[in-house]
Design a protein around this motif. Structure first.
Motif, PDB file in Angstrom:
ATOM      1  N   GLY A  39    -100.711  28.894 -78.647  1.00  0.00           N
ATOM      2  CA  GLY A  39    -100.947  28.606 -80.053  1.00  0.00           C
ATOM      3  C   GLY A  39    -101.996  29.441 -80.741  1.00  0.00           C
ATOM      4  N   GLY A  40    -102.173  30.690 -80.314  1.00  0.00           N
ATOM      5  CA  GLY A  40    -103.119  31.556 -80.999  1.00  0.00           C
ATOM      6  C   GLY A  40    -104.574  31.234 -80.753  1.00  0.00           C
ATOM      7  N   CYS A  41    -104.874  30.483 -79.704  1.00  0.00           N
ATOM      8  CA  CYS A  41    -106.258  30.134 -79.382  1.00  0.00           C
ATOM      9  C   CYS A  41    -107.043  31.388 -79.001  1.00  0.00           C
ATOM     10  CB  CYS A  41    -106.283  29.133 -78.224  1.00  0.00           C
ATOM     11  SG  CYS A  41    -107.914  28.475 -77.830  1.00  0.00           S
ATOM     12  N   GLY A  42    -108.250  31.499 -79.523  1.00  0.00           N
ATOM     13  CA  GLY A  42    -109.093  32.625 -79.169  1.00  0.00           C
ATOM     14  C   GLY A  42    -109.701  32.468 -77.788  1.00  0.00           C
ATOM     15  N   VAL A  43    -110.366  33.503 -77.335  1.00  0.00           N
ATOM     16  CA  VAL A  43    -111.012  33.504 -76.023  1.00  0.00           C
ATOM     17  C   VAL A  43    -112.374  32.826 -76.154  1.00  0.00           C
ATOM     18  CG1 VAL A  43    -111.872  34.928 -74.133  1.00  0.00           C
ATOM     19  CG2 VAL A  43    -109.801  35.612 -75.377  1.00  0.00           C
ATOM     20  N   SER A  44    -112.643  31.887 -75.245  1.00  0.00           N
ATOM     21  CA  SER A  44    -113.946  31.217 -75.240  1.00  0.00           C
ATOM     22  C   SER A  44    -114.758  31.691 -74.036  1.00  0.00           C
ATOM     23  CB  SER A  44    -113.781  29.694 -75.184  1.00  0.00           C
ATOM     24  OG  SER A  44    -113.577  29.256 -73.849  1.00  0.00           O
ATOM     25  N   HIS A  45    -116.050  31.339 -74.046  1.00  0.00           N
ATOM     26  CA  HIS A  45    -116.875  31.745 -72.906  1.00  0.00           C
ATOM     27  C   HIS A  45    -116.450  31.044 -71.624  1.00  0.00           C
ATOM     28  CE1 HIS A  45    -120.399  28.643 -73.698  1.00  0.00           C
ATOM     29  NE2 HIS A  45    -119.254  28.050 -73.555  1.00  0.00           N
ATOM     30  N   TRP A  46    -115.670  29.973 -71.733  1.00  0.00           N
ATOM     31  CA  TRP A  46    -115.130  29.374 -70.509  1.00  0.00           C
ATOM     32  C   TRP A  46    -114.009  30.216 -69.913  1.00  0.00           C
ATOM     33  CZ3 TRP A  46    -116.287  26.459 -66.648  1.00  0.00           C
ATOM     34  CH2 TRP A  46    -117.374  25.603 -66.766  1.00  0.00           C
ATOM     35  N   ASP A  47    -113.251  30.901 -70.751  1.00  0.00           N
ATOM     36  CA  ASP A  47    -112.217  31.797 -70.228  1.00  0.00           C
ATOM     37  C   ASP A  47    -112.842  32.952 -69.465  1.00  0.00           C
ATOM     38  OD1 ASP A  47    -109.791  30.537 -71.383  1.00  0.00           O
ATOM     39  OD2 ASP A  47    -110.718  31.068 -73.294  1.00  0.00           O
ATOM     40  N   THR A  48    -113.897  33.537 -70.007  1.00  0.00           N
ATOM     41  CA  THR A  48    -114.521  34.664 -69.319  1.00  0.00           C
ATOM     42  C   THR A  48    -115.347  34.198 -68.126  1.00  0.00           C
ATOM     43  OG1 THR A  48    -116.348  34.608 -70.923  1.00  0.00           O
ATOM     44  CG2 THR A  48    -114.535  36.113 -71.369  1.00  0.00           C
ATOM     45  N   PHE A  49    -115.971  33.032 -68.225  1.00  0.00           N
ATOM     46  CA  PHE A  49    -116.707  32.468 -67.092  1.00  0.00           C
ATOM     47  C   PHE A  49    -115.759  32.253 -65.912  1.00  0.00           C
ATOM     48  CE2 PHE A  49    -118.518  28.755 -64.809  1.00  0.00           C
ATOM     49  CZ  PHE A  49    -119.811  29.207 -64.572  1.00  0.00           C
ATOM     50  N   ALA A  50    -114.565  31.682 -66.192  1.00  0.00           N
ATOM     51  CA  ALA A  50    -113.597  31.417 -65.125  1.00  0.00           C
ATOM     52  C   ALA A  50    -113.003  32.710 -64.569  1.00  0.00           C
ATOM     53  CB  ALA A  50    -112.483  30.514 -65.642  1.00  0.00           C
ATOM     54  N   ALA A  51    -112.979  33.768 -65.366  1.00  0.00           N
ATOM     55  CA  ALA A  51    -112.435  35.046 -64.901  1.00  0.00           C
ATOM     56  C   ALA A  51    -113.408  35.813 -64.023  1.00  0.00           C
ATOM     57  CB  ALA A  51    -112.051  35.907 -66.110  1.00  0.00           C
ATOM     58  N   THR A  52    -114.636  35.324 -63.928  1.00  0.00           N
ATOM     59  CA  THR A  52    -115.646  35.974 -63.100  1.00  0.00           C
ATOM     60  C   THR A  52    -115.627  35.365 -61.701  1.00  0.00           C
ATOM     61  OG1 THR A  52    -117.028  36.277 -65.069  1.00  0.00           O
ATOM     62  CG2 THR A  52    -118.088  36.545 -62.912  1.00  0.00           C
ATOM     63  N   PRO A  53    -115.365  36.153 -60.653  1.00  0.00           N
ATOM     64  CA  PRO A  53    -115.238  35.607 -59.299  1.00  0.00           C
ATOM     65  C   PRO A  53    -116.457  34.779 -58.893  1.00  0.00           C
ATOM     66  CG  PRO A  53    -114.495  37.878 -59.339  1.00  0.00           C
ATOM     67  CD  PRO A  53    -115.104  37.610 -60.682  1.00  0.00           C
ATOM     68  N   GLY A  54    -116.175  33.632 -58.286  1.00  0.00           N
ATOM     69  CA  GLY A  54    -117.222  32.768 -57.763  1.00  0.00           C
ATOM     70  C   GLY A  54    -117.696  31.694 -58.705  1.00  0.00           C
TER      71      GLY A  54
END
Length: 451
Positions: A39-54
């Motif tokens: 639905g066109g949701c933007g990227v949040s800091h939780w998306d990038t946090f989860a994309a960081t290993p560990g």
């Protein structure tokens, strides 16, 4: 006998044991259930946090979550069919304003428009929360909660959302659990943005309340009422009888419980916490208390557990540590301590809110629930609800102006850094098929609320 050994199948209390206007509900949050890739949701800091290993269990993210974005109608049916009066949900800043500011995402606003209308069509009171932790990345890049400008950004976001749905929500809260937004995320580093920096934490601890005040003012300007703040509380007890443990437990209480209420209701922060955070606070922060203390109409209490606290022997603030307690624990490892809920309901009323309505806006437990022969027998959760509802009724009888009790959570969901392992839901979600299976606790609540 531990909670996991019980054979509880029914709630001991029913609707008839509470005032006629007492509201029962269940809750979720946007990023934990909607699916941020839809639905066109933007990227949040939780998306990038989860994309960081560990950072998260198995690298799991909220990209799909429970796909509530497409399955919301059936999910609202589950709320209605259990007999609840309200549904507490959160709007996603990233879904509404993908850049955090500026252009709105029409799909996002349309989604919340449909969602609120869907609640009303089912006879449910919409309890909205503006922020449940998904800060848009473009704002995180500018410092996020460390940046004083976040208060103005958040007020603008509140204006955008509530111009669309504010005429139909029963209540609106600004920020869910400021301790998690500030301390857990900027000092302990366990949640996005994953910082461990006392200067960042001190600023976030202040700016989150400044943003609350600015957003409350923005909603007032729209003519809205029934505005509140939702804070989380943990009962802090000394791990032993030593003066050091008592001091550490008191400080933990200050950071977790007294800081945010002090700012909003007393226009002051606790002195014992300022001894450590004061040197790192924004210059002139004291001038913001009139905004922070903008009057609210109610307070939400989120409560789950107690912690036993001891001194860690260091000279570095806050110089405390958690000690494992002896009580039965949930799947999260949290002690089950209903007396703590009773303490906070009465203490908040007597010390801070002085007659303002209070809601228990979150209370619940995680357990390792499995579907067996088409059923989920979560007897431990029913026992947990029994014990905490008894604490609520006890506080009501003591004169605390409690107006409602809201169970966390409707659905098993994305439990942030813990991925999909910890199941808080009244409804089981198979994260492969996304099939929903109401648990025994959902059925028990339905029977109790119909009685």
């Amino acid at each position: 006998m531990s909670a996991t050994d019980t054979e509880v199948r029914e709630l001991e209390l029913s609707r008839a044991d509470f005032p006629d206007d007492f509201i029962f509900g269940t809750a979720t949050s946007g990023h934990q259930i909607e699916g941020s890739r839809f639905g066109g949701c933007g990227v949040s800091h939780w998306d990038t946090f989860a994309a960081t290993p560990g950072n998260t269990v198995r690298g799991e993210s909220g990209a799909t979550a429970c796909d509530h974005y497409h399955r919301w109608e059936r999910d609202l049916d589950l709320v209605r069919d259990a007999g609840f009066d309200c549904y507490r949900f959160s709007t996603s800043w990233s879904r509404v304003l993908p850049e955090g500011r500026g252009a709105t995402n029409a799909e996002g606003l349309d989604f919340y428009d449909r969602l609120v209308d869907g609640m009303l069509e089912r006879g449910l009171k919409p309890f909205a929360t503006l922020y449940h932790w998904d800060l848009p990345v473009p704002l995180a890049d500018l410092g996020g909660w460390r940046n004083r400008d976040v208060a103005a950004w958040f007020a603008d976001y509140a204006d955008v959302v509530m111009k669309r749905i504010g005429d139909r929500v029963a209540t609106a809260a600004t920020i869910n659990e400021p301790w998690c937004v500030a301390w857990l995320s900027h000092f302990m580093g366990e949640h996005a943005p994953g910082l461990r920096d006392i200067r960042a934490a001190a600023r976030a601890m202040h700016h989150v309340l400044l943003a609350h005040g600015r957003a409350t003012q923005a909603m007032r300007a729209l003519g809205m009422n029934n505005l509140g703040l939702v804070a989380n509380f943990e009962y802090s007890a000394p791990a032993d009888d030593s003066p050091q443990a008592r001091k550490a437990a008191r400080l933990y209480d200050g950071i977790y419980n007294r800081w945010f209420l002090g700012g909003v209701f007393h226009k002051a922060y606790p002195e014992d916490v300022l001894e450590g955070l004061g040197p790192h606070m924004p210059e002139g922060y004291e001038k913001d208390f009139d905004i922070i203390g903008t009057p609210v109409d109610w307070l939400g209490i989120n409560y789950y557990t107690r912690k036993l606290i001891a001194a860690d022997g260091s000279d570095q603030f806050p110089a405390l540590k958690e000690v494992e307690g002896p009580l039965p624990k949930t799947q999260m490892g949290w002690e089950i301590y209903p007396d703590g809920l009773h303490h906070f309901m009465t203490w908040v009323h007597e010390t801070y809110t002085k007659g303002l309505p209070i809601f228990v806006t979150e209370n619940g437990m995680a357990s390792p629930d499995e579907v067996m022969n088409g059923r989920v027998d979560d007897a431990a959760r029913i026992d947990y609800l029994n014990r905490h509802l008894a604490a609520v009724r006890k506080a009501l009888r003591a004169g605390v102006p409690l107006k409602g009790y809201i169970v966390w959570s409707l659905l098993d969901n994305y439990e942030w850094a813990l991925g999909y392992e910890k199941r808080f839901g009244l409804v089981h979600v198979d994260f492969e098929t996304l099939e929903r299976t109401p648990k025994a606790s959902w059925h028990a609540l339905g029977r109790a609320l119909r009685r």
